[in-house]
Design an enzyme around this catalytic site. Sequence first.
Site, PDB file in Angstrom:
ATOM      1  N   GLY A   1      36.184  24.135  24.935  1.00  0.00           N
ATOM      2  CA  GLY A   1      35.393  22.905  25.012  1.00  0.00           C
ATOM      3  C   GLY A   1      34.650  22.777  26.330  1.00  0.00           C
ATOM      4  O   GLY A   1      33.957  23.703  26.755  1.00  0.00           O
TER       5      GLY A   1
ATOM      6  N   PHE B   1      37.599  22.385  20.275  1.00  0.00           N
ATOM      7  CA  PHE B   1      37.666  23.140  21.529  1.00  0.00           C
ATOM      8  C   PHE B   1      38.238  24.544  21.292  1.00  0.00           C
ATOM      9  O   PHE B   1      39.102  25.011  22.049  1.00  0.00           O
ATOM     10  CB  PHE B   1      38.505  22.411  22.583  1.00  0.00           C
ATOM     11  CG  PHE B   1      37.928  21.095  23.064  1.00  0.00           C
ATOM     12  CD1 PHE B   1      36.605  20.761  22.833  1.00  0.00           C
ATOM     13  CD2 PHE B   1      38.715  20.195  23.771  1.00  0.00           C
ATOM     14  CE1 PHE B   1      36.079  19.555  23.283  1.00  0.00           C
ATOM     15  CE2 PHE B   1      38.206  18.990  24.230  1.00  0.00           C
ATOM     16  CZ  PHE B   1      36.893  18.668  23.980  1.00  0.00           C
TER      17      PHE B   1
ATOM     18  N   TYR C   1      27.902  11.536  18.378  1.00  0.00           N
ATOM     19  CA  TYR C   1      27.309  12.542  19.259  1.00  0.00           C
ATOM     20  C   TYR C   1      25.854  12.132  19.511  1.00  0.00           C
ATOM     21  O   TYR C   1      25.003  12.209  18.631  1.00  0.00           O
ATOM     22  CB  TYR C   1      27.351  13.935  18.636  1.00  0.00           C
ATOM     23  CG  TYR C   1      28.761  14.459  18.371  1.00  0.00           C
ATOM     24  CD1 TYR C   1      29.864  13.975  19.077  1.00  0.00           C
ATOM     25  CD2 TYR C   1      28.988  15.442  17.416  1.00  0.00           C
ATOM     26  CE1 TYR C   1      31.143  14.450  18.827  1.00  0.00           C
ATOM     27  CE2 TYR C   1      30.265  15.931  17.172  1.00  0.00           C
ATOM     28  CZ  TYR C   1      31.337  15.429  17.881  1.00  0.00           C
ATOM     29  OH  TYR C   1      32.598  15.914  17.638  1.00  0.00           O
TER      30      TYR C   1
ATOM     31  N   PRO D   1      35.329  25.941  29.288  1.00  0.00           N
ATOM     32  CA  PRO D   1      35.479  27.153  28.482  1.00  0.00           C
ATOM     33  C   PRO D   1      36.621  28.054  28.964  1.00  0.00           C
ATOM     34  O   PRO D   1      36.911  28.136  30.159  1.00  0.00           O
ATOM     35  CB  PRO D   1      34.118  27.836  28.613  1.00  0.00           C
ATOM     36  CG  PRO D   1      33.166  26.701  28.852  1.00  0.00           C
ATOM     37  CD  PRO D   1      33.926  25.697  29.667  1.00  0.00           C
TER      38      PRO D   1
HETATM   39  N1  LIG Z   1      37.645  15.926  16.509  1.00  0.00           N
HETATM   40  C1  LIG Z   1      37.378  15.820  17.790  1.00  0.00           C
HETATM   41  O1  LIG Z   1      37.878  14.959  18.464  1.00  0.00           O
HETATM   42  C2  LIG Z   1      36.444  16.796  18.435  1.00  0.00           C
HETATM   43  C3  LIG Z   1      36.383  16.867  19.831  1.00  0.00           C
HETATM   44  C4  LIG Z   1      35.517  17.787  20.392  1.00  0.00           C
HETATM   45  C5  LIG Z   1      34.731  18.609  19.598  1.00  0.00           C
HETATM   46  N2  LIG Z   1      34.825  18.502  18.245  1.00  0.00           N
HETATM   47  C6  LIG Z   1      34.045  19.408  17.367  1.00  0.00           C
HETATM   48  O2  LIG Z   1      34.450  20.716  17.653  1.00  0.00           O
HETATM   49  C7  LIG Z   1      33.308  21.532  17.895  1.00  0.00           C
HETATM   50  C8  LIG Z   1      33.674  22.631  18.865  1.00  0.00           C
HETATM   51  O3  LIG Z   1      34.024  22.096  20.104  1.00  0.00           O
HETATM   52  P1  LIG Z   1      33.126  22.222  21.415  1.00  0.00           P
HETATM   53  O4  LIG Z   1      31.725  22.581  21.036  1.00  0.00           O
HETATM   54  O5  LIG Z   1      33.330  21.013  22.215  1.00  0.00           O
HETATM   55  O6  LIG Z   1      33.828  23.367  22.218  1.00  0.00           O
HETATM   56  P2  LIG Z   1      33.992  24.943  22.047  1.00  0.00           P
HETATM   57  O7  LIG Z   1      33.447  25.432  20.753  1.00  0.00           O
HETATM   58  O8  LIG Z   1      35.387  25.241  22.416  1.00  0.00           O
HETATM   59  O9  LIG Z   1      33.102  25.473  23.260  1.00  0.00           O
HETATM   60  C9  LIG Z   1      31.787  25.132  23.443  1.00  0.00           C
HETATM   61  C10 LIG Z   1      31.393  25.599  24.843  1.00  0.00           C
HETATM   62  O10 LIG Z   1      31.496  27.023  24.904  1.00  0.00           O
HETATM   63  C11 LIG Z   1      30.213  27.574  25.227  1.00  0.00           C
HETATM   64  N3  LIG Z   1      30.045  28.766  24.397  1.00  0.00           N
HETATM   65  C12 LIG Z   1      29.990  28.837  23.040  1.00  0.00           C
HETATM   66  N4  LIG Z   1      29.857  30.099  22.633  1.00  0.00           N
HETATM   67  C13 LIG Z   1      29.824  30.858  23.750  1.00  0.00           C
HETATM   68  C14 LIG Z   1      29.696  32.246  23.991  1.00  0.00           C
HETATM   69  N5  LIG Z   1      29.581  33.104  22.978  1.00  0.00           N
HETATM   70  N6  LIG Z   1      29.700  32.690  25.274  1.00  0.00           N
HETATM   71  C15 LIG Z   1      29.824  31.834  26.306  1.00  0.00           C
HETATM   72  N7  LIG Z   1      29.953  30.498  26.144  1.00  0.00           N
HETATM   73  C16 LIG Z   1      29.947  30.016  24.872  1.00  0.00           C
HETATM   74  C17 LIG Z   1      29.204  26.520  24.917  1.00  0.00           C
HETATM   75  O11 LIG Z   1      28.101  26.631  25.784  1.00  0.00           O
HETATM   76  P3  LIG Z   1      26.636  27.050  25.220  1.00  0.00           P
HETATM   77  O12 LIG Z   1      26.075  25.830  24.565  1.00  0.00           O
HETATM   78  O13 LIG Z   1      25.918  27.459  26.452  1.00  0.00           O
HETATM   79  O14 LIG Z   1      26.838  28.184  24.269  1.00  0.00           O
HETATM   80  C18 LIG Z   1      29.987  25.242  25.201  1.00  0.00           C
HETATM   81  O15 LIG Z   1      29.951  24.958  26.582  1.00  0.00           O
HETATM   82  C19 LIG Z   1      32.268  20.549  18.420  1.00  0.00           C
HETATM   83  O16 LIG Z   1      30.978  21.067  18.304  1.00  0.00           O
HETATM   84  C20 LIG Z   1      32.549  19.340  17.575  1.00  0.00           C
HETATM   85  O17 LIG Z   1      31.854  19.462  16.332  1.00  0.00           O
HETATM   86  C21 LIG Z   1      35.664  17.621  17.655  1.00  0.00           C
END
Ligand SMILES: NC(=O)c1ccc[n+]([C@@H]2O[C@H](COP(=O)([O-])OP(=O)(O)OC[C@H]3O[C@@H](n4cnc5c(N)ncnc54)[C@H](OP(=O)(O)O)[C@@H]3O)[C@@H](O)[C@H]2O)c1
Length: 297
Positions: free
Chosen positions: A222, A218, A66, A225
Site C-alpha cells: 500500500g 495493500f 476515492y 510499498p
Molecule cells: N478495503 C479497504 O479498506 C482498502 C484499503 C486500501 C486499498 N484498497 C483497495 O486495494 C487496492 C490495492 O491497494 P493499494 O493500491 O493501496 O496498494 P498496493 O497494491 O499494495 O500498492 C500500490 C503501491 O505500489 C506501487 N506499485 C504497484 N505496482 C508496482 C510495481 N510493479 N513496481 C513498483 N511499485 C508498484 C504503486 O505505485 P505506482 O502507482 O507508481 O505503480 C502504489 O504506490 C486499492 O487500489 C483499493 O482498490 C482497499
Amino acid sequence: MFTQTNLGGSFTLPNTSITLNRMGYGAMQLAGPGVWGPPLDVDAAIAVLREAVVLGVNHIDTSDFYGPHITNQIIRRALHPYPEDLMIVTKVGARRPEDGSWVPAMSRQELTDAVHDNLCHLGLDALDVVNLRMMGMPNGHGTAEGSLAEPLTTLAELKEQGLIRHLGLSNVTPTQLAEAQTITEIVCVQNQYNVAHREDDAFIDDLAQQGIAYVPFFPLGGFTPLQSSTLSTVAASVSATPMQVALAWLLQRSPNILLISGTSSVDHLRENVRAASLQLPPQVVAELNTITASSEP
Ligand SMILES: NC(=O)c1ccc[n+]([C@@H]2O[C@H](COP(=O)([O-])OP(=O)(O)OC[C@H]3O[C@@H](n4cnc5c(N)ncnc54)[C@H](OP(=O)(O)O)[C@@H]3O)[C@@H](O)[C@H]2O)c1
C-alpha cells in the site's frame, strides 16, 4: 519461472455465476495524491484502466470515497459501456470530509446515499458487489470487534430492492463474518494482507473452506510499498521483480485469494499482471514464508 499468461486461474464467487480471473486491479491509486482530488494526468489513469481490460482483467475494485467520486468517474469515462464480464466491486461505510480524512458513514441514510452515489458515478443500474467497509482501528486499517448488524441490514435491504447484486465485507474479523452470515450471504472479504502482514492466515483458510473469496488490500504494502532483502534476493533468483514475487506468493498462498493490486502506471500494471504466470518453486515459497512485518520493515 514464467508460464503462459493465464491471469492466475479463476475463482467463482459462491452461489453465483460470477467467475473472475484471479489477477484483478485496484483503482484507488487513480485519484490524486492522498486519494484526494483528480490525478495529475487523467489520460494516464484512463490508459491504465483500458490496458487492464485489454490484458484480461475482469475484476476492478473501487469506491466512491476515492477522490471522493473521482475514481468512479474515471472508471466510467474509461470503460463505460462496460464489457459484459467485467465486475466492478465497490465499498461503502466511510466518507471524506474536506480535510481529506476518512470517517465512518454507517447510518441508514449515509449508506443509502453511498449506494446511489456509486450507481450514479459508475453509470450502473445495479452494483455487482458492495463491500461494507468497517472502520476498525483509529488508523482505519486494523480490524476491531463490534456488531455490523445495523449497517449490513440496510445494505441487505438495498440488495432486496435490486440496487446491489452481492454483498461482501471489508476490514472485518471472523466473528463479524459469522454475524454477517446470519443476516445475508457474503461472497467476499477484503482485509489487509501481504507476504509481510499475515494476521489473517487462519481466516483465509476458513474462508477457502467456505468457498468465499479473500481479496487482500495493500497486497504490495500500500502506501509503504514492501521492502525486504529476502524478497529482493528471491526475486533475483527467479528472474522476476520483488513486486511480481509478492503477487505470485499471494496467488499460491490460497486458491480463494483474488488480487486487486493498485498502480497508476501502465508499465507497473503490465509487470503485475505478468506475475499471474510466475510459478514459485516450493523452496522459494518456504523462504518467503520467513518474511514477517516484525523481522523486516
Ligand atoms: N478495503 C479497504 O479498506 C482498502 C484499503 C486500501 C486499498 N484498497 C483497495 O486495494 C487496492 C490495492 O491497494 P493499494 O493500491 O493501496 O496498494 P498496493 O497494491 O499494495 O500498492 C500500490 C503501491 O505500489 C506501487 N506499485 C504497484 N505496482 C508496482 C510495481 N510493479 N513496481 C513498483 N511499485 C508498484 C504503486 O505505485 P505506482 O502507482 O507508481 O505503480 C502504489 O504506490 C486499492 O487500489 C483499493 O482498490 C482497499
